[in-house]
Motif scaffolding. Structure first.
Motif, short mmCIF file in Angstrom:
data_model
loop_
_atom_site.label_atom_id
_atom_site.label_comp_id
_atom_site.label_asym_id
_atom_site.label_seq_id
_atom_site.Cartn_x
_atom_site.Cartn_y
_atom_site.Cartn_z
N SER A 85 0.81 -1.22 0.00
CA SER A 85 0.00 0.00 0.00
C SER A 85 0.85 1.27 0.00
O SER A 85 1.91 1.33 0.63
N PHE A 86 0.33 2.28 -0.71
CA PHE A 86 0.95 3.61 -0.69
C PHE A 86 0.47 4.43 0.52
O PHE A 86 1.01 5.50 0.78
N VAL A 87 -0.54 3.96 1.21
CA VAL A 87 -1.23 4.77 2.21
C VAL A 87 -0.38 4.96 3.47
O VAL A 87 0.23 4.01 3.97
N THR A 88 -0.38 6.18 3.98
CA THR A 88 0.42 6.55 5.15
C THR A 88 0.05 5.73 6.38
O THR A 88 -1.12 5.55 6.70
N THR A 89 1.07 5.22 7.08
CA THR A 89 0.84 4.42 8.28
C THR A 89 1.51 5.03 9.51
O THR A 89 1.51 4.42 10.58
N TYR A 90 2.11 6.24 9.36
CA TYR A 90 2.76 6.87 10.52
C TYR A 90 2.52 8.37 10.49
O TYR A 90 2.67 9.02 9.46
N MET A 91 2.10 8.89 11.64
CA MET A 91 2.05 10.34 11.85
C MET A 91 2.48 10.63 13.28
O MET A 91 2.37 9.77 14.16
N GLU A 92 2.97 11.81 13.52
CA GLU A 92 3.43 12.18 14.86
C GLU A 92 2.24 12.28 15.82
O GLU A 92 1.10 12.51 15.41
N GLU A 93 2.53 12.11 17.10
CA GLU A 93 1.48 12.13 18.11
C GLU A 93 0.73 13.45 18.12
O GLU A 93 -0.49 13.49 18.34
N GLU A 94 1.45 14.54 17.89
CA GLU A 94 0.80 15.85 17.90
C GLU A 94 -0.22 15.96 16.77
O GLU A 94 -1.30 16.54 16.95
N ALA A 95 0.10 15.38 15.62
CA ALA A 95 -0.84 15.38 14.50
C ALA A 95 -2.05 14.52 14.83
O ALA A 95 -3.20 14.92 14.57
N GLU A 96 -1.82 13.37 15.43
CA GLU A 96 -2.92 12.49 15.80
C GLU A 96 -3.84 13.16 16.82
O GLU A 96 -5.07 13.04 16.75
N LYS A 97 -3.23 13.89 17.76
CA LYS A 97 -4.03 14.59 18.76
C LYS A 97 -4.90 15.67 18.14
O LYS A 97 -6.09 15.79 18.45
N LEU A 98 -4.32 16.44 17.22
CA LEU A 98 -5.09 17.48 16.53
C LEU A 98 -6.25 16.87 15.77
O LEU A 98 -7.38 17.39 15.78
N MET A 99 -5.99 15.77 15.09
CA MET A 99 -7.02 15.12 14.29
C MET A 99 -8.12 14.55 15.18
O MET A 99 -9.31 14.67 14.87
N ALA A 100 -7.73 13.94 16.30
CA ALA A 100 -8.72 13.38 17.21
C ALA A 100 -9.61 14.46 17.81
O ALA A 100 -10.81 14.27 18.00
N GLU A 101 -9.03 15.63 18.07
CA GLU A 101 -9.81 16.73 18.65
C GLU A 101 -10.79 17.32 17.64
O GLU A 101 -11.67 18.10 18.02
N SER A 102 -10.66 16.95 16.37
CA SER A 102 -11.54 17.50 15.33
C SER A 102 -12.53 16.47 14.80
O SER A 102 -13.23 16.73 13.82
#
Length: 528
Positions: A85-102
């Motif tokens: 797969s080309f699909v992203t499997t890693y992002m930083e915790e800060e990015a994950e937190k921002l996304m979860a809050e939205s």
């Protein structure tokens, strides 16, 4: 003096043989009404099946629901070992937190979430400029009617490149149709010219929107379109040409500039759409001088996947048009029932804001230098893997050193004495945890078999060495086996170790009996 005390059994304590006899007869199992006072695994839910087909009558504690589903998901594969797969499997915790809050934000509601909408606009601007999109002059931008008169580019976010491509095809078809009506000509038979190696979303767009596919076929030694053949297929019913910046099969960049120059040379105004789903976030940083984008006169629209080398979790895509004139007004809907007037051009409506916010995080967090550093490392790793596989005797089908995506497409060298093929090797790697797809090349290549490794951000040099070692070990094992043993083992592994063989979610009417991994079809869509 320390006294050592013996621990008596129940017979001694109770002095009752009757109690001991009863214990041998009856199992002492808890049968209290479960009110979840112990642990998750001490509850009644741990001893019963999870609901599968119908909603349960009663609720369960949130801790139990979480743990039961988490345990179920633990049976999924390791995404870091999925090299298909080309699909992203890693992002930083800060990015994950921002996304979860939205998560709770409905992106389409611009009135309620204006900052999320503005963040999308910032992303469109950054991506458009990355692709050298035309921008309004400063004088025009200050004019009162700048929105209607300036030649600036326009774009929007999408669920992924599939939606982006469908929007682009709709725009090309409608613009072609309007021109034909204006000229008093038939609009019955629109067609689009593209490679036979396109991703399945292009075939979907053509079929859903009733556009004929004019295909440029690959050959045994050419895995991308031939520019002359491409332009030769253009006629008065052609709504546009698709070129691919990084094909699914081998990752090679198609020559958009050559197509553009041929169109100009022949006096044709046929628009080009560049499918930069994978390469749009790679080429600008690795080969910035490569001309494939809005620097070319005939390129009118470009799509890119944020969830591929844009480094965002799925699914987010982007589509940008050279200017508003390439997006017919009648395709844009103006609504006001969310509290404010807004223009919308999407295939869906409600959509979470998380992925757009994740894209903005990556763009400003990494900047051009950060993306360049990551893509450079991926290119180096792909070159290293390619050289290593070549040293092992494989034939490399992909390009190196930035001439294509950071992936390695390869196949076994012809050998009549070898008892195994690419599919057998892929199955052996699957046993070791790796998902390396084996598939047949696009039509007209005599069912050429191949394997492919996508080098993503989390595929480090160390992990690359582990893969190479497992490829060598798998080959050594297969070389010791005869053809019948290999076939039996492959059939067993395909039936019991691959999830596709055990899938039950497809309706019987739409289930494909012979799976594409068997290599019997001329084209497969299981490699994206």
């Amino acid at each position: 003096m320390v006294h050592l005390a013996a621990i008596p059994n129940d017979d001694v304590v109770n002095d009752s043989k009757l109690v001991a006899a009863m214990k041998k007869v009856h199992l002492q199992l808890a049968n209290d009404d479960d009110c979840f006072t112990t642990s998750v695994y001490g509850s009644k839910f741990a001893a019963s099946d999870l609901p599968r087909h119908e909603m349960p009558e009663r609720e369960m504690p949130k801790e139990v629901a979480y743990r039961m589903i988490k345990d179920e998901l633990s049976l999924d594969g390791n995404p870091m070992l999925n090299l298909a797969s080309f699909v992203t499997t890693y992002m930083e915790e800060e990015a994950e937190k921002l996304m979860a809050e939205s998560f709770s934000k409905n992106f389409i509601d611009y009135e309620e979430y204006p900052q999320s909408a503005d963040i999308q606009n910032r992303c469109v601007s950054m991506i458009g400029r990355l692709f050298h999109a035309p921008t309004p002059s400063s004088e025009a931008a200050e004019a009162d009617d700048a929105c209607t008169t300036t030649p600036g580019a326009i774009g929007t976010s999408c669920v992924g490149s599939s939606e982006a491509i469908m929007l682009a095809v709709l725009a090309m078809k409608k613009r072609w149709k309007n021109q034909r009506i204006k000229e008093g000509k038939s609009t019955d038979k629109p067609n689009i010219v593209m490679s036979a190696a396109v991703q399945v979303c292009w075939e979907k767009a053509a079929r859903y929107f009733e556009v004929e596919e004019k295909l440029v076929y690959c050959t045994e030694d050419r895995y991308v379109i031939d520019p002359k053949q491409t332009v030769d297929l253009v006629d008065e019913n052609t709504i546009g040409i698709c070129t691919i910046l990084g094909t699914t099969y081998t990752g090679e960049y198609e020559d958009t500039k050559a197509v553009n120059d041929l169109l100009i040379e022949r006096g044709l105004t046929t628009p080009i759409h560049v499918d930069a789903a994978s390469g749009g976030f790679v080429a600008p940083f690795v080969v910035p001088d490569l001309e494939w984008d809005f620097r070319l006169e005939r390129v009118v629209s470009i799509n890119v996947s944020g969830h591929k080398y844009g480094l965002v979790y799925p699914g987010v895509g982007w589509v940008v048009w050279r200017s508003a004139e390439y997006l017919p007004q009648e395709l844009v809907f103006n609504i006001n029932y969310l509290g404010a007037d807004q223009a919308s051009f999407t295939l869906n409506f409600s959509k979470g804001a998380s992925q757009v916010i994740g894209q903005y995080y990556q763009l400003i967090r990494l900047g051009k230098h950060g993306y360049r550093a990551i893509m450079s490392n991926l290119t180096r790793t792909a070159n290293y893997l390619s050289d290593s596989l070549e040293a092992l005797g494989f034939i490399i089908m992909s390009k190196k050193s930035g001439e294509g995506l950071p992936l390695v497409a390869f196949r076994l060298a012809p050998d009549d004495d070898r008892n195994y093929d690419e599919f057998a090797l892929a199955h052996q790697l699957r046993v070791r945890g790796w998902v390396v797809p084996a598939y047949t090349m696009a039509p007209n290549t005599k069912n050429l078999k191949m394997l492919r490794v996508v080098v993503r951000e989390d595929f480090t040099r160390n992990r690359c060495d582990a893969l190479i070692a497992d490829i060598k070990a798998s080959q050594a094992l297969l070389q010791q086996m005869d053809r019948d043993s290999i076939k039996k083992q492959e059939a067993f592994l395909h039936r019991h170790s691959t999830n596709s063989a055990k899938a039950s979610h497809n309706h019987p009417k739409f289930r494909k009996e012979k799976h594409s991994l068997q290599g019997k079809t001329g084209k497969t869509h299981a490699v994206c």
